[in-house]
Design a protein around this motif. Sequence first.
Motif, mmCIF file in Angstrom:
data_model
loop_
_atom_site.group_PDB
_atom_site.id
_atom_site.type_symbol
_atom_site.label_atom_id
_atom_site.label_comp_id
_atom_site.label_asym_id
_atom_site.label_seq_id
_atom_site.Cartn_x
_atom_site.Cartn_y
_atom_site.Cartn_z
ATOM 1 N N LEU A 91 0.677 -1.319 -0.099
ATOM 2 C CA LEU A 91 0.016 0.039 0.103
ATOM 3 C C LEU A 91 0.935 1.278 0.128
ATOM 4 O O LEU A 91 0.540 2.130 -0.694
ATOM 5 C CB LEU A 91 -1.050 -0.020 1.305
ATOM 6 N N ASN A 92 1.972 1.194 0.841
ATOM 7 C CA ASN A 92 2.772 2.477 0.985
ATOM 8 C C ASN A 92 4.085 2.410 0.119
ATOM 9 O O ASN A 92 5.137 3.276 0.307
ATOM 10 C CB ASN A 92 3.035 2.540 2.386
ATOM 11 N N LYS A 93 4.061 1.466 -0.541
ATOM 12 C CA LYS A 93 5.244 1.406 -1.691
ATOM 13 C C LYS A 93 6.701 1.313 -0.773
ATOM 14 O O LYS A 93 7.461 2.227 -1.297
ATOM 15 C CB LYS A 93 5.060 2.269 -2.783
ATOM 16 N N LEU A 94 6.578 0.362 0.162
ATOM 17 C CA LEU A 94 8.181 0.581 1.007
ATOM 18 C C LEU A 94 8.954 -0.237 0.552
ATOM 19 O O LEU A 94 8.877 -1.041 -0.361
ATOM 20 C CB LEU A 94 7.596 -0.077 2.233
ATOM 21 N N TRP A 95 10.292 0.464 0.613
ATOM 22 C CA TRP A 95 11.447 -0.282 0.058
ATOM 23 C C TRP A 95 11.367 -1.843 1.013
ATOM 24 O O TRP A 95 11.096 -1.800 2.221
ATOM 25 C CB TRP A 95 12.635 0.347 0.412
ATOM 26 N N HIS A 96 11.733 -2.972 0.202
ATOM 27 C CA HIS A 96 11.624 -4.411 0.590
ATOM 28 C C HIS A 96 12.687 -5.199 -0.203
ATOM 29 O O HIS A 96 13.323 -4.818 -1.079
ATOM 30 C CB HIS A 96 10.315 -4.859 0.784
ATOM 31 N N ARG A 97 12.802 -6.214 0.420
ATOM 32 C CA ARG A 97 13.652 -7.342 -0.435
ATOM 33 C C ARG A 97 12.824 -8.262 -1.081
ATOM 34 O O ARG A 97 11.939 -8.756 -0.453
ATOM 35 C CB ARG A 97 14.673 -7.899 0.687
ATOM 36 N N ALA A 98 13.194 -8.814 -1.981
ATOM 37 C CA ALA A 98 12.642 -9.994 -2.620
ATOM 38 C C ALA A 98 13.732 -10.728 -3.507
ATOM 39 O O ALA A 98 14.766 -10.434 -3.426
ATOM 40 C CB ALA A 98 11.689 -9.586 -3.574
ATOM 41 N N THR A 99 13.530 -12.157 -3.621
ATOM 42 C CA THR A 99 14.378 -12.875 -4.545
ATOM 43 C C THR A 99 13.803 -13.223 -5.808
ATOM 44 O O THR A 99 12.467 -13.230 -6.118
ATOM 45 C CB THR A 99 14.764 -14.307 -3.613
ATOM 46 N N TYR A 100 14.749 -13.259 -6.760
ATOM 47 C CA TYR A 100 14.416 -13.695 -8.237
ATOM 48 C C TYR A 100 15.387 -14.651 -8.564
ATOM 49 O O TYR A 100 16.506 -14.641 -8.500
ATOM 50 C CB TYR A 100 14.223 -12.364 -9.101
ATOM 51 N N ILE A 101 14.849 -15.735 -8.879
ATOM 52 C CA ILE A 101 15.473 -16.968 -9.359
ATOM 53 C C ILE A 101 15.459 -17.366 -10.760
ATOM 54 O O ILE A 101 14.216 -17.629 -11.107
ATOM 55 C CB ILE A 101 15.190 -18.064 -8.448
ATOM 56 N N VAL A 102 16.561 -17.267 -11.479
ATOM 57 C CA VAL A 102 16.521 -17.851 -12.960
ATOM 58 C C VAL A 102 16.723 -19.352 -12.831
ATOM 59 O O VAL A 102 17.934 -19.780 -12.175
ATOM 60 C CB VAL A 102 17.660 -16.943 -13.591
ATOM 61 N N VAL A 103 15.843 -19.963 -13.535
ATOM 62 C CA VAL A 103 16.112 -21.599 -13.468
ATOM 63 C C VAL A 103 16.524 -22.022 -14.907
ATOM 64 O O VAL A 103 15.462 -21.798 -15.633
ATOM 65 C CB VAL A 103 14.693 -22.240 -13.042
ATOM 66 N N ARG A 104 17.486 -22.348 -15.074
ATOM 67 C CA ARG A 104 18.060 -22.950 -16.310
ATOM 68 C C ARG A 104 18.014 -24.557 -16.116
ATOM 69 O O ARG A 104 18.575 -24.946 -15.328
ATOM 70 C CB ARG A 104 19.536 -22.540 -16.559
ATOM 71 N N HIS A 105 17.466 -25.024 -17.195
ATOM 72 C CA HIS A 105 17.745 -26.710 -17.280
ATOM 73 C C HIS A 105 18.681 -26.941 -18.533
ATOM 74 O O HIS A 105 18.407 -26.366 -19.575
ATOM 75 C CB HIS A 105 16.235 -27.329 -17.386
ATOM 76 N N GLU A 106 19.582 -27.451 -18.132
ATOM 77 C CA GLU A 106 21.064 -27.850 -19.047
ATOM 78 C C GLU A 106 20.886 -29.287 -19.173
ATOM 79 O O GLU A 106 20.711 -30.000 -18.081
ATOM 80 C CB GLU A 106 22.286 -27.372 -18.452
ATOM 81 N N PRO A 107 21.014 -30.028 -20.473
ATOM 82 C CA PRO A 107 21.299 -31.337 -20.502
ATOM 83 C C PRO A 107 22.749 -31.759 -20.043
ATOM 84 O O PRO A 107 23.472 -31.122 -19.804
ATOM 85 C CB PRO A 107 21.374 -31.397 -22.014
ATOM 86 N N SER A 108 22.735 -33.086 -19.845
ATOM 87 C CA SER A 108 24.044 -33.663 -19.388
ATOM 88 C C SER A 108 24.902 -33.358 -20.420
ATOM 89 O O SER A 108 24.669 -33.650 -21.611
ATOM 90 C CB SER A 108 23.711 -35.140 -19.008
ATOM 91 N N THR A 109 26.117 -32.941 -19.945
ATOM 92 C CA THR A 109 27.127 -32.958 -20.969
ATOM 93 C C THR A 109 27.662 -33.983 -21.146
ATOM 94 O O THR A 109 27.943 -34.885 -20.221
ATOM 95 C CB THR A 109 28.351 -31.807 -20.796
ATOM 96 N N PRO A 110 28.201 -34.392 -22.378
ATOM 97 C CA PRO A 110 29.019 -36.007 -22.494
ATOM 98 C C PRO A 110 30.253 -35.899 -21.869
ATOM 99 O O PRO A 110 30.664 -34.837 -21.762
ATOM 100 C CB PRO A 110 29.000 -36.183 -24.024
ATOM 101 N N THR A 111 30.581 -37.120 -21.497
ATOM 102 C CA THR A 111 31.906 -37.394 -21.117
ATOM 103 C C THR A 111 32.994 -37.181 -21.898
ATOM 104 O O THR A 111 32.683 -37.122 -23.214
ATOM 105 C CB THR A 111 32.242 -38.579 -20.054
ATOM 106 N N LEU A 112 34.347 -36.892 -21.574
ATOM 107 C CA LEU A 112 35.153 -36.700 -22.605
ATOM 108 C C LEU A 112 35.201 -37.907 -23.537
ATOM 109 O O LEU A 112 35.464 -37.817 -24.753
ATOM 110 C CB LEU A 112 36.448 -36.468 -21.776
ATOM 111 N N ARG A 113 35.058 -39.057 -22.886
ATOM 112 C CA ARG A 113 35.264 -40.389 -23.698
ATOM 113 C C ARG A 113 34.089 -40.557 -24.798
ATOM 114 O O ARG A 113 34.372 -40.546 -25.904
ATOM 115 C CB ARG A 113 35.153 -41.763 -22.694
ATOM 116 N N GLU A 114 32.811 -40.062 -24.078
ATOM 117 C CA GLU A 114 31.848 -39.997 -25.274
ATOM 118 C C GLU A 114 32.127 -38.905 -26.379
ATOM 119 O O GLU A 114 31.627 -39.152 -27.523
ATOM 120 C CB GLU A 114 30.455 -39.716 -24.335
#
Length: 173
Positions: A40-63
Amino acid sequence: TDLTNALRLGTTLDAKERICTTNECNIPTINGHPRNIVRLNKLWHRATYIVVRHEPSTPTLREATEATFTATTEQKRFMEKTRLLVQRRSSLKDYCPLKLDPCPGGLVGFGESCNYNAQRELLEEMGIAVEWVGLDPNKSVLNTDRGGTCTSKHVMKRLFTFPYESEDLKCWG
């Protein structure tokens, strides 16, 4: 508006929850304030923002060697499969209901650390459980079993803190 009236009456979702309010320099106030008063009073406050990346498994050096990938080809394959996960906000939210949200997160509760808030919000909103590992929780978060062995690659890193100010709110993210 209906929202302004609901904020004044304290009838919005979680209206009485105490929020970590700050001054314009991100220094917490002594007691925080109820959520409806913050909005209501537009007070300064804290919030979290989380970026969620889904990354595929990277192949092993052998693969990678057996498949004769070049670094450029492998990097391209990896980037093509990396995805940003988003969520649709609940219809019950007073701020941007039913909108797609690229960043799960939320208002930091009074007495709650930003790190703990991010961990809690990620579980509540996306169903992704992470636990702090190591001495410095500002650096990373990993899923582990009771023996401390990493059981998945859910990693969380704190990137930066920023102020955001608009006609509707003042927030440190």
